[in-house]
Write a protein that holds these residues in place. Sequence first.
Motif, short mmCIF file in Angstrom:
data_model
loop_
_atom_site.label_atom_id
_atom_site.label_comp_id
_atom_site.label_asym_id
_atom_site.label_seq_id
_atom_site.Cartn_x
_atom_site.Cartn_y
_atom_site.Cartn_z
N GLU A 1 176.54 73.56 25.53
CA GLU A 1 176.18 73.31 24.13
C GLU A 1 175.88 71.82 23.96
N GLN A 2 174.71 71.54 23.41
CA GLN A 2 174.27 70.18 23.14
C GLN A 2 174.05 70.04 21.64
N ALA B 1 172.37 72.93 19.74
CA ALA B 1 171.55 73.69 20.68
C ALA B 1 172.42 74.25 21.80
N THR C 1 172.25 75.72 25.84
CA THR C 1 171.42 75.72 27.04
C THR C 1 171.88 76.78 28.02
N THR D 1 171.37 77.43 32.09
CA THR D 1 170.87 76.93 33.37
C THR D 1 170.95 78.06 34.38
N GLN E 1 165.91 75.20 33.16
CA GLN E 1 166.83 75.31 32.03
C GLN E 1 166.09 75.91 30.84
N THR F 1 166.63 76.10 26.58
CA THR F 1 167.40 75.55 25.47
C THR F 1 167.03 76.28 24.19
N GLY G 1 167.31 76.31 20.26
CA GLY G 1 167.60 75.45 19.12
C GLY G 1 168.15 76.24 17.96
N ARG H 1 163.05 75.87 24.21
CA ARG H 1 162.43 74.88 25.11
C ARG H 1 162.70 75.29 26.55
N THR I 1 162.36 74.38 30.55
CA THR I 1 162.17 73.34 31.55
C THR I 1 161.93 74.04 32.88
N THR J 1 158.02 70.75 30.74
CA THR J 1 158.67 71.30 29.55
C THR J 1 157.65 72.02 28.69
N GLU K 1 157.54 74.31 24.98
CA GLU K 1 158.28 74.73 23.79
C GLU K 1 157.67 76.01 23.25
#
Length: 896
Positions: free
Chosen positions: A798-799, A802, A804, A806, A833, A835, A837, A843, A845, A890, A892
């Motif tokens: 968790e960021q 957001a 994630t 992996t 990865q 992500t 939001g 997103r 990667t 990346t 989106e």
Amino acid sequence: MTMPCRFTPFKLSLLALAVASAGAKAQTINTPQFTLTFSDDAQTLLAMKPKDAGGFDFLPSAHSDRKGPGYYQLGDIDIRLRFVGEGAWQDFSSALATTKVKPLKAGGELLASSDISADLAGIPLEVRRDWLQQDGQLVLRFTLSNHSGRDIELGGLGIPMVFDNIITGRTLDQAHEQASYAEPYMGRDGGYVQVARLNGKGPALLVLPKQNAGLENWRPLLDAKNADGSPKIYNDPTHRTHTFEGFYDWQVLSKGFSDTDWQGAKQWNDPTSRVLKAGETLQTALRFALSPSIRGIENTLQANQRPVAVGIPGYVVPTDMPAELFLNSPSPIAAITVSPQGALAITPAPAKGDWQHFKVAGKAWGRARLDIRYKDGSEQSIHYFVTDPMAKAVAKMGQFLYHQQWYEGKDDPFGRGPAVLGFDNEAGHLVLQEPRVWIAGLSDEGGAGPWLAAIMKELGQPDASEVAKFERFYTQVLDGRLQVKSGPEQYGVKKSLFYYDPKALPAFAYDKNVDWSTWASWNKKDAADVGRSYNYPHVAAAQWVLYRLARFHQGLVKAHDWRWYLEQAYHTSIAMTELAPHYAQFGQMEGSVFVAILADLRSEGLNTEADRLEAAMRKRAEHWASLKYPFGSEMPWDSTGQEEVYAWMRHFGKTQQANETREVILGYDFTQPHWGYNGSARRFWDFLYAGKYSRIERQLHHYGSTINALPLLDSYRQNPGDLYLLRVAYGGMMGGLTNIDQHGFASAAFHSFPDMLRFDPYSGDYGTSFFGHAFGIGSYLVKDPRFGWLGFGGSVGEQGKAVTLTPKDAFQNRAYLAPQKLYLTLDAGRFRQLTLGQDGTVRLTLAPKDAHTANAMLSIEALGGAYRPKASLQKAEGRYVIPLGDGPTTVELVKD
């Protein structure tokens, strides 16, 4: 019905019970959950019919031929003992009895009671059996009293579990309506046996420890006889075959067997014995509970005050991807230990409501066990398997296949080289001769398995040198030798290239130590037969993968262009229906590939071919849709065809039949805290056809594990609220990786019998298992209302607001975001990865380009609302083309 006649009648209390006579030799008792039928002479239980289940019986009462000495019934007991200080074990089984038991007074909660010591002739114990009704549940209790004046060691104490898993003599419909399978969770005091109906419908039966009855081991009751034909102890005369797996003993104590019969085999739990001192008494008891459904088993366990474990994503732990364990128990945890020491690392994590939470990290490859001791003195074991990182394990497998299993065969009279051949990991060499000729003949599942695994590995981990070798096999062996290249049988697939035919090959040195006299040693003509449909999906899968490698990568495939391989896959698919129509009426293992071939024909604009293939497959699907249980095969019951049947039902919009297929799968494929059984679809005869140790035996993580996971994964993506589907499916997906050892050798399956408990030395039909893994593996991001954010096949972080994901799975080219019902696949490229939001944006990667992959090819399946790339991207064959750079790329995605 005719019942065993062994003992004298007994009296039953009528208090709060509805008791009805069922003839001179049986008594019927109604309890809140069951209608029970007892043998009036033996006091064993002959029928256990749950209320409101249409007369369904968990016990084999329908098999009236099961009567007389040696035939086990529920209520029998097996005992191995010796006097302390003496070496020889003595064996006793009430199933062998021909004498009468002594009825004892019953009343109140005691439904029936008897002294069965005379049933155990010569035993130095008094043995009493009680049937009780306690808190609305049926209880089976044994009381063992030592009046011998000497201390006695109990080294084996088994309670036979005699449920109706007999398919012999039944049609497929009858088997699904009448039969059930019993599976053990060998969790000691936390263990249980679940008995699930073949049709997947409720109720399910749970056998639970009540008193001193932890499930330590699960011993098969075989069908051997004494030399004179008389019943043999610990064996049941009911013939074991591919229509009947056999019964089992719930073993409370097993050290007397582990020290003798099973010496050298590492048991699931530490075997124990118990000393019954002179004058001492031991009681052991089981109780029987009903769960309204298979999905409801864990809730039923909780309601019965049993400890419940939920492992995410399961109980297979790659060393780079810690698992999560949630425990709910009526008693607090006193201690947790790991066996072998250091194999796992256990770290407490924040609790989730009344669920205790732990992180489980794998440290040492192989089997591992958590032993949990609760403050009430009870103990539970949870069984794990630690693997290499998934991608590393698969890469090792590829190296092993293309090196140790590679065969040039320049002088081979059968034309098998160059090829990937079967391997005997115990002997350390290729299997070049086998009386089951297909194993050495590159066809059937047991022979095609090695090269099928080899090409499926390339689907998600392409290696230029390996692809080049496979193309040599394809152009020199598969195309024109294994698959007919021209004539009336064009595109037909032979049953085997190897055969036993001294007349056709008089100069060939067939192994004289091998028995070549059985039906399995086909001659040249029989081996060349193209009428077995199950051989076609292997070839079609290889052609489909080569098409994809040629289409979405650069410079990997050189012998033919992508169109040629796709057209070959099409012709093979059609040929199966025309040249092998008898078996093609059934669902095929790996049959999902035909749906993928059809989709790719459409995407490439080959509509004439697509129309013809779809029409041929529609005929099969319409036939299946007309049947109540359309999952037949060459076997009387099978766990093979459901995968393809489900895929075509979904394709043709037959939702009801697809759902019924899924539920049938859940009747033999389930979740429990044991890596070997978690997601391990039932199979018990394929060691006969593809294993080195050829015997009827419950196989753990045979190919049914992964191919049956495919419908469950698809069904979960349609309904992400049903986490049970994902748990079972992922258990099968990851279970299929345990077959790959530290050197890269991949075994057909694991031997579950306690005399062995190891992987079979033959590679056998593992290729079909890896097909399922390669075709379906991906990473899943889930938000569960009980446990919060969870990752299956990937780590979650968790960021801020957001989340994630992996990916850590073998291919890292498929991902599913459950909150958005968003399924993303890369036919080229890999996810680094994903992500999610807070606003629903996604997103991606992506990994950098490589020598053969300049562009990623992204497909978006949005079931919860349309998504598209925020930036303008070109599309080709229905996929977004994403140029890759030297570093991560990346992309989106936004809601459309």
